[in-house]
Design a protein around this motif. Structure first.
Motif, PDB file in Angstrom:
ATOM      1  N   PHE A 186      13.699 -42.203   7.089  1.00 48.83           N
ATOM      2  CA  PHE A 186      13.620 -42.302   5.557  1.00 48.83           C
ATOM      3  C   PHE A 186      12.631 -41.862   4.802  1.00 48.83           C
ATOM      4  O   PHE A 186      11.643 -41.244   5.341  1.00 48.83           O
ATOM      5  N   LEU A 187      13.076 -41.283   3.649  1.00 49.66           N
ATOM      6  CA  LEU A 187      11.987 -40.109   2.937  1.00 49.66           C
ATOM      7  C   LEU A 187      10.910 -40.835   2.560  1.00 49.66           C
ATOM      8  O   LEU A 187       9.687 -40.470   2.515  1.00 49.66           O
ATOM      9  N   LYS A 188      10.825 -42.251   2.272  1.00 48.35           N
ATOM     10  CA  LYS A 188       9.644 -42.905   1.965  1.00 48.35           C
ATOM     11  C   LYS A 188       8.617 -42.838   3.073  1.00 48.35           C
ATOM     12  O   LYS A 188       7.204 -42.760   2.928  1.00 48.35           O
ATOM     13  N   SER A 189       9.014 -42.925   4.231  1.00 47.39           N
ATOM     14  CA  SER A 189       8.095 -42.747   5.381  1.00 47.39           C
ATOM     15  C   SER A 189       7.718 -41.240   5.647  1.00 47.39           C
ATOM     16  O   SER A 189       6.438 -41.363   5.708  1.00 47.39           O
ATOM     17  N   ALA A 190       8.441 -40.390   4.971  1.00 44.72           N
ATOM     18  CA  ALA A 190       7.897 -39.089   5.341  1.00 44.72           C
ATOM     19  C   ALA A 190       6.871 -38.857   4.055  1.00 44.72           C
ATOM     20  O   ALA A 190       5.817 -38.209   4.444  1.00 44.72           O
ATOM     21  N   GLU A 191       7.072 -39.377   3.159  1.00 46.67           N
ATOM     22  CA  GLU A 191       6.131 -39.204   1.991  1.00 46.67           C
ATOM     23  C   GLU A 191       4.765 -39.952   2.223  1.00 46.67           C
ATOM     24  O   GLU A 191       3.534 -39.565   1.856  1.00 46.67           O
ATOM     25  N   THR A 192       5.003 -41.204   3.010  1.00 47.58           N
ATOM     26  CA  THR A 192       3.512 -41.873   3.215  1.00 47.58           C
ATOM     27  C   THR A 192       2.700 -41.104   4.192  1.00 47.58           C
ATOM     28  O   THR A 192       1.550 -41.013   3.886  1.00 47.58           O
ATOM     29  N   VAL A 193       3.450 -40.586   5.225  1.00 45.93           N
ATOM     30  CA  VAL A 193       2.631 -39.647   6.191  1.00 45.93           C
ATOM     31  C   VAL A 193       2.040 -38.478   5.296  1.00 45.93           C
ATOM     32  O   VAL A 193       0.876 -38.022   5.593  1.00 45.93           O
ATOM     33  N   LYS A 194       2.613 -38.025   4.657  1.00 42.54           N
ATOM     34  CA  LYS A 194       2.389 -36.674   3.907  1.00 42.54           C
ATOM     35  C   LYS A 194       1.107 -36.854   3.129  1.00 42.54           C
ATOM     36  O   LYS A 194       0.091 -36.367   2.794  1.00 42.54           O
ATOM     37  N   ASN A 195       1.083 -38.059   2.128  1.00 44.40           N
ATOM     38  CA  ASN A 195       0.069 -38.686   1.328  1.00 44.40           C
ATOM     39  C   ASN A 195      -1.179 -38.803   2.273  1.00 44.40           C
ATOM     40  O   ASN A 195      -2.419 -38.692   2.043  1.00 44.40           O
ATOM     41  N   ARG A 196      -1.014 -39.494   3.465  1.00 47.34           N
ATOM     42  CA  ARG A 196      -2.317 -39.776   4.397  1.00 47.34           C
ATOM     43  C   ARG A 196      -2.911 -38.530   4.715  1.00 47.34           C
ATOM     44  O   ARG A 196      -3.934 -38.312   4.919  1.00 47.34           O
ATOM     45  N   PHE A 197      -1.910 -37.169   5.047  1.00 48.00           N
ATOM     46  CA  PHE A 197      -2.769 -36.220   5.301  1.00 48.00           C
ATOM     47  C   PHE A 197      -3.504 -35.523   4.226  1.00 48.00           C
ATOM     48  O   PHE A 197      -4.606 -35.020   4.571  1.00 48.00           O
ATOM     49  N   GLU A 198      -2.897 -35.649   2.725  1.00 47.68           N
ATOM     50  CA  GLU A 198      -3.530 -35.020   1.798  1.00 47.68           C
ATOM     51  C   GLU A 198      -4.817 -35.912   1.619  1.00 47.68           C
ATOM     52  O   GLU A 198      -5.929 -35.166   1.044  1.00 47.68           O
ATOM     53  N   LYS A 199      -4.871 -37.088   1.614  1.00 49.32           N
ATOM     54  CA  LYS A 199      -6.073 -37.852   1.121  1.00 49.32           C
ATOM     55  C   LYS A 199      -7.108 -38.002   2.493  1.00 49.32           C
ATOM     56  O   LYS A 199      -8.113 -37.797   2.197  1.00 49.32           O
ATOM     57  N   GLU A 200      -6.501 -38.284   3.749  1.00 46.98           N
ATOM     58  CA  GLU A 200      -7.586 -38.498   4.994  1.00 46.98           C
ATOM     59  C   GLU A 200      -8.183 -37.047   5.551  1.00 46.98           C
ATOM     60  O   GLU A 200      -9.345 -37.129   5.841  1.00 46.98           O
ATOM     61  N   TYR A 233      -4.198 -27.692  12.822  1.00 45.71           N
ATOM     62  CA  TYR A 233      -3.704 -28.086  13.999  1.00 45.71           C
ATOM     63  C   TYR A 233      -4.933 -29.319  14.646  1.00 45.71           C
ATOM     64  O   TYR A 233      -4.364 -30.499  14.896  1.00 45.71           O
ATOM     65  N   PHE A 234      -5.931 -28.876  14.543  1.00 43.31           N
ATOM     66  CA  PHE A 234      -7.066 -29.821  15.004  1.00 43.31           C
ATOM     67  C   PHE A 234      -7.170 -30.885  14.091  1.00 43.31           C
ATOM     68  O   PHE A 234      -7.634 -31.922  14.551  1.00 43.31           O
ATOM     69  N   SER A 235      -7.062 -30.638  12.811  1.00 41.91           N
ATOM     70  CA  SER A 235      -7.273 -31.790  11.683  1.00 41.91           C
ATOM     71  C   SER A 235      -5.913 -32.875  12.138  1.00 41.91           C
ATOM     72  O   SER A 235      -6.354 -33.929  11.944  1.00 41.91           O
ATOM     73  N   LEU A 236      -5.020 -32.420  12.492  1.00 40.32           N
ATOM     74  CA  LEU A 236      -3.597 -33.353  12.628  1.00 40.32           C
ATOM     75  C   LEU A 236      -4.095 -34.203  13.905  1.00 40.32           C
ATOM     76  O   LEU A 236      -3.625 -35.244  14.041  1.00 40.32           O
ATOM     77  N   ASN A 237      -4.490 -33.374  14.900  1.00 40.79           N
ATOM     78  CA  ASN A 237      -4.887 -34.157  16.155  1.00 40.79           C
ATOM     79  C   ASN A 237      -5.954 -35.182  15.907  1.00 40.79           C
ATOM     80  O   ASN A 237      -5.741 -36.351  16.644  1.00 40.79           O
ATOM     81  N   GLU A 238      -6.540 -34.941  14.913  1.00 41.07           N
ATOM     82  CA  GLU A 238      -8.052 -36.138  14.639  1.00 41.07           C
ATOM     83  C   GLU A 238      -7.119 -37.350  14.106  1.00 41.07           C
ATOM     84  O   GLU A 238      -7.811 -38.091  14.085  1.00 41.07           O
ATOM     85  N   LEU A 239      -6.015 -37.044  13.399  1.00 42.87           N
ATOM     86  CA  LEU A 239      -5.272 -38.262  12.947  1.00 42.87           C
ATOM     87  C   LEU A 239      -4.313 -38.978  13.834  1.00 42.87           C
ATOM     88  O   LEU A 239      -3.751 -39.700  13.514  1.00 42.87           O
TER      89      LEU A 239
END
Length: 251
Positions: A186-200, A233-239
């Motif tokens: 679902f597009l909504k799920s993808a957008e939620t993950v994208k927003n999390r990366f940008e904020k956290e 890559y390492f930033s994504l690992n930490e999430l």
């Protein structure tokens, strides 16, 4: 006589069954697919071992590389996709090293592959027992080049340079990488993950690609340099995202 006739029938039946059983063959063993992957190589030096990034040493005098799960002595082909140079080596299994690296190789191997130290991107392919001739052909290739270089010149052709067509060398493609993060229905799920990366994680280069009506890919990039890829890559690992795939978009 009746008992004897029945006995003969039973004997014939059993004999025919055993004959049928003899023609049944066991299925041949299914060959496991070869391991194939693309990613960055960690070029070994003493500091890599001393800082405990890897738990085993490598020597330029030996034809070994390190890998986290391929078995000891597995034969692998390592190639540089930017110039098509390749070599073969054997695996020494190690416990672990940073997951952004695909394999650990020696400095001598990196020089032979003419790897760009800033973008040490390689392709790795395991070679099965019945494919060992590939390694032999690879080693013979270098020997043939030496012989060819020493071969005497028997004739020289002089071409008229004014009428010849100048050779056009193809432009060398610059490295371009993306980090393939995950796919969602679902597009909504993808957008939620994208927003999390940008904020956290304060990551700005996160994108969503629609593959089909029910497939949406979240990825990061493109990146021109390995160091930039590594930081993200390492930033994504930490999430909590560990199984990330780095793709060279120019190959």
């Amino acid at each position: 006589m009746k008992f004897s006739l029945n006995y003969i029938y039973i004997f014939v039946f059993l004999f025919s069954c055993t004959q049928d059983m003899k023609i049944i063959k066991k299925p041949s063993k299914i060959k496991e697919p070869t391991y194939s992957s693309k990613g960055f190589a960690l070029i070994y030096d003493n500091s890599v071992f001393e800082s405990k990034i890897v738990n085993k040493k490598l020597s330029n005098s030996q034809n070994y590389v390190l890998h986290p799960f391929l078995k000891n002595n597995t034969l692998v082909s390592i190639s540089n996709p930017f110039n098509s140079k390749s070599l073969t080596a054997k695996i020494r299994k190690t416990i672990n090293y940073p997951s952004i690296y695909n394999i650990v190789i020696t400095k001598k191997m990196a020089d032979k592959l003419e790897l760009d130290i800033n973008n040490p991107y390689v392709e790795v392919l395991s070679i099965r027992e019945n494919d060992k001739f590939i390694a032999k052909e690879t080693s013979i290739f270098d020997e043939e080049k030496k012989v060819a270089n020493k071969a005497p010149v028997t004739s020289i052709n002089i071409n008229d340079m004014s009428t010849s067509t100048p050779e056009i060398k193809p432009k060398k493609k610059k490295p371009s990488y993306i980090i393939d993060i995950a796919e969602f229905y679902f597009l909504k799920s993808a957008e939620t993950v994208k927003n999390r990366f940008e904020k956290e994680a304060n990551l700005k280069n996160i994108k969503i690609k629609k593959i089909s009506k029910s497939r949406f890919k979240v990825y990061s990039g493109p990146y021109a340099f390995f160091n930039t890829v590594k930081d993200t890559y390492f930033s994504l690992n930490e999430l909590g995202f560990e199984n990330l795939n780095i793709i060279n978009t120019n190959k």
